[in-house]
Design a protein around this motif. Structure first.
Motif, PDB file in Angstrom:
ATOM      1  N   ASN A 180      23.807  18.406  45.799  1.00  0.00           N
ATOM      2  CA  ASN A 180      24.346  17.258  45.080  1.00  0.00           C
ATOM      3  C   ASN A 180      23.291  16.346  44.467  1.00  0.00           C
ATOM      4  N   PHE A 181      22.009  16.613  44.700  1.00  0.00           N
ATOM      5  CA  PHE A 181      20.978  15.724  44.173  1.00  0.00           C
ATOM      6  C   PHE A 181      20.913  15.784  42.645  1.00  0.00           C
ATOM      7  N   SER A 182      21.131  16.944  42.069  1.00  0.00           N
ATOM      8  CA  SER A 182      21.087  17.044  40.599  1.00  0.00           C
ATOM      9  C   SER A 182      22.194  16.214  39.953  1.00  0.00           C
ATOM     10  N   LYS A 183      23.368  16.177  40.580  1.00  0.00           N
ATOM     11  CA  LYS A 183      24.457  15.353  40.063  1.00  0.00           C
ATOM     12  C   LYS A 183      24.132  13.877  40.194  1.00  0.00           C
ATOM     13  N   TYR A 184      23.425  13.502  41.263  1.00  0.00           N
ATOM     14  CA  TYR A 184      23.027  12.108  41.469  1.00  0.00           C
ATOM     15  C   TYR A 184      22.033  11.666  40.394  1.00  0.00           C
ATOM     16  N   CYS A 185      21.153  12.592  39.985  1.00  0.00           N
ATOM     17  CA  CYS A 185      20.123  12.257  38.986  1.00  0.00           C
ATOM     18  C   CYS A 185      20.609  12.440  37.550  1.00  0.00           C
ATOM     19  N   GLU A 186      21.808  12.935  37.362  1.00  0.00           N
ATOM     20  CA  GLU A 186      22.294  13.241  36.004  1.00  0.00           C
ATOM     21  C   GLU A 186      22.299  12.034  35.087  1.00  0.00           C
ATOM     22  N   PRO A 187      22.769  10.828  35.497  1.00  0.00           N
ATOM     23  CA  PRO A 187      22.705   9.667  34.582  1.00  0.00           C
ATOM     24  C   PRO A 187      21.294   9.257  34.224  1.00  0.00           C
ATOM     25  N   ILE A 188      20.336   9.510  35.136  1.00  0.00           N
ATOM     26  CA  ILE A 188      18.944   9.149  34.847  1.00  0.00           C
ATOM     27  C   ILE A 188      18.356  10.092  33.806  1.00  0.00           C
ATOM     28  N   THR A 189      18.613  11.399  33.939  1.00  0.00           N
ATOM     29  CA  THR A 189      18.097  12.371  32.962  1.00  0.00           C
ATOM     30  C   THR A 189      18.708  12.159  31.575  1.00  0.00           C
ATOM     31  N   LYS A 190      19.922  11.627  31.529  1.00  0.00           N
ATOM     32  CA  LYS A 190      20.556  11.345  30.236  1.00  0.00           C
ATOM     33  C   LYS A 190      20.139  10.007  29.650  1.00  0.00           C
ATOM     34  N   GLY A 191      19.369   9.229  30.420  1.00  0.00           N
ATOM     35  CA  GLY A 191      18.910   7.941  29.930  1.00  0.00           C
ATOM     36  C   GLY A 191      19.944   6.839  30.006  1.00  0.00           C
ATOM     37  N   GLN A 192      21.004   7.026  30.768  1.00  0.00           N
ATOM     38  CA  GLN A 192      22.060   6.027  30.865  1.00  0.00           C
ATOM     39  C   GLN A 192      21.784   4.988  31.952  1.00  0.00           C
ATOM     40  N   VAL A 193      21.036   5.372  32.992  1.00  0.00           N
ATOM     41  CA  VAL A 193      20.799   4.507  34.154  1.00  0.00           C
ATOM     42  C   VAL A 193      19.335   4.607  34.543  1.00  0.00           C
ATOM     43  N   ARG A 194      18.807   3.486  35.050  1.00  0.00           N
ATOM     44  CA  ARG A 194      17.446   3.494  35.579  1.00  0.00           C
ATOM     45  C   ARG A 194      17.466   3.868  37.059  1.00  0.00           C
ATOM     46  N   GLU A 195      16.314   4.222  37.597  1.00  0.00           N
ATOM     47  CA  GLU A 195      16.229   4.644  38.989  1.00  0.00           C
ATOM     48  C   GLU A 195      16.551   3.517  39.964  1.00  0.00           C
ATOM     49  N   ASP A 196      16.292   2.257  39.587  1.00  0.00           N
ATOM     50  CA  ASP A 196      16.530   1.143  40.494  1.00  0.00           C
ATOM     51  C   ASP A 196      17.962   0.619  40.454  1.00  0.00           C
ATOM     52  N   GLU A 197      18.808   1.182  39.599  1.00  0.00           N
ATOM     53  CA  GLU A 197      20.203   0.733  39.510  1.00  0.00           C
ATOM     54  C   GLU A 197      21.064   1.575  40.466  1.00  0.00           C
ATOM     55  N   SER A 198      20.939   1.262  41.743  1.00  0.00           N
ATOM     56  CA  SER A 198      21.598   2.073  42.767  1.00  0.00           C
ATOM     57  C   SER A 198      23.119   1.936  42.740  1.00  0.00           C
ATOM     58  N   ASN A 199      23.634   0.786  42.348  1.00  0.00           N
ATOM     59  CA  ASN A 199      25.087   0.599  42.314  1.00  0.00           C
ATOM     60  C   ASN A 199      25.748   1.523  41.292  1.00  0.00           C
ATOM     61  N   LYS A 200      25.146   1.635  40.107  1.00  0.00           N
ATOM     62  CA  LYS A 200      25.708   2.526  39.090  1.00  0.00           C
ATOM     63  C   LYS A 200      25.590   3.993  39.512  1.00  0.00           C
ATOM     64  N   LEU A 201      24.476   4.324  40.157  1.00  0.00           N
ATOM     65  CA  LEU A 201      24.322   5.697  40.642  1.00  0.00           C
ATOM     66  C   LEU A 201      25.361   6.016  41.724  1.00  0.00           C
TER      67      LEU A 201
END
Length: 444
Positions: free
Chosen positions: A242-263
């Protein structure tokens, strides 16, 4: 080299590979590391699955270069296979041993002890400590009842410095058979708590991400799956999946790494869906990844029912006993669960109560002592009523598989109701090879 210094170096090397297991590492190093002293007669290592029992034991024996034999008791389903496997594996320990060496037939315990002594003397191992590591030792109970007594007395029978290391998921009390077994040394591998699982899972952090970011993902994963599973292997599998799904918004540039609530909002529905499928092993990892690529278009069944719950062995029999007490008339217990119940009387016609189908009327409440009497009648072997059994009854009530229908103050005579369906109890009974239909009044 100083033995104490060697044990210290081994401890430092293994501490990184087995975090949160330092007490067990020190205990085993203290037992195995004394090469110049006679070894203990036998050691019993127990604990839940995936707690590092086998891995830690073998790692220490290999690091200290101690002669040992390892076998899984699941593979040895007859005494002859067990004895010949041990004798055959000992040939590898000799300096000129060959894995293709043939051994004479070994059918009984007396031949095994004699041939084991000859083999150790032939390989010049009778003056050094040799360990026979038996994983899944609970399967020894299915073989000759004297085998366990022999493995706890190997030093007496062979006059050599050889000891058995029994590794099991059950406690030693379940092995007792009254056949003269020496009580072994006990070592418990406790289940990992949340903080320890956090440390272990964070070590699998990919190189492309920071450990802090991966620790946040592990914390989210544990908050979802920890209430239903503490199995380290299962959690590692789920984290990798499930880690790839968790990182999917970051790879698309929609979310930053520190935005844990959106992730968290992005991964929450995905983890809940994974808990209904992957944990219950209804689909494989390849199928699950294919579903992700196809947008999860394949329908997912509802696995929230009790039929898919993974219950302990005795909890299954307790639930079966509760179902029989709920759907069988109390007057039929003597007929089903008492061996010498006497000759049945012949009746011309059935009474009105006998004509009624109990499954159509629904489950009836029953007292605890009746359920326990049925439980002791249907379970294999002698089971002592203890706090362990009582805790499993409480767990069934917590899971809503049993309902406490009397007030909590009435501790002397509590009454329960069974909430599972007929299809569910048939599935549970099938896992323990129990034909429940034979014991149901409506089907006889």
């Amino acid at each position: 080299m100083d033995p104490g210094r060697a044990a210290g170096e081994v401890l430092e090397g293994l501490r990184a590979h087995f975090p949160c297991r330092e007490p067990q590492l020190k205990a085993l190093l203290g037992l195995f590391g004394q090469a110049n002293q006679c070894c203990f007669p036998s050691l019993f290592i127990y604990g839940h699955p995936a707690t590092g029992k086998t891995a830690v034991t073998l790692a220490i024996l290999q690091a200290l270069q101690i002669p040992h034999v390892f076998l899984n008791c699941v593979e040895c389903f007859t005494p002859r296979l067990l004895f010949e496997h041990i004798l055959g594996s000992l040939s590898i320990l000799g300096e000129h041993g060959s894995t293709t060496e043939s051994f004479p037939r070994c059918d009984n315990l007396s031949e095994f002890s004699r041939m084991l002594q000859q083999k150790l003397q032939q390989l010049q191992l009778h003056e050094s400590n040799v360990y026979i590591v038996l994983d899944k030792a609970e399967y020894l109970k299915n073989l000759d009842f004297k085998i366990l007594a022999v493995f706890t007395r190997l030093q007496e029978l062979t006059n050599c410095r050889v000891a058995a290391v029994l590794i099991s998921e059950l406690v030693w009390a379940t092995f007792y058979s009254g056949t003269g077994c020496n009580e072994p040394l006990m070592l418990h591998f406790s289940q990992y708590n949340k903080a320890e699982l956090q440390v272990i899972l964070t070590k699998d952090c990919p190189n492309s991400y920071s450990s802090k970011f991966y620790a946040n993902f592990v914390s989210i994963l544990l908050s979802v799956f920890l209430p239903v599973s503490r199995d380290l292997r299962e959690l590692q599998h789920l984290a990798a999946l499930n880690f790839s799904k968790y990182c999917e918004p970051i790879t698309k540039g929609q979310v930053r790494e520190d935005e844990s609530n959106k992730l968290w909002r992005n991964i929450e529905p995905h983890l809940k869906k994974a808990m209904k499928t992957i944990y219950l092993q209804e689909v494989s990892s390849l199928q699950w990844e294919k579903w992700l690529q196809e947008g999860c278009t394949m329908p997912i069944k509802d696995f929230s029912g009790p039929a898919c719950l993974e219950l302990p062995f005795y909890s299954k029999f307790l639930l079966i006993a509760a179902y029989l007490a709920a759907y069988n008339p109390a007057c039929s217990d003597r007929r089903f669960f008492l061996k010498n119940h006497g000759k049945a009387r012949k009746t011309k016609t059935k009474s009105k109560k006998e004509k009624l189908n109990n499954h159509l009327l629904g489950p009836k409440q029953f007292p605890l002592d009746r359920m326990m009497a049925i439980f002791h009648s249907i379970v294999d072997g002698h089971v002592i009523s203890s706090a362990h059994i009582s805790s499993q009854i409480s767990s069934l009530v917590t899971l809503r598989l049993l309902l406490l229908v009397t007030h909590e103050d009435l501790l002397d005579a509590p009454k329960y109701k069974c909430t599972v369906t007929f299809d569910t109890i048939c599935l549970i009974a099938r896992t323990v090879n129990f034909d429940i239909v034979k014991y149901l009044f409506d089907f006889v």
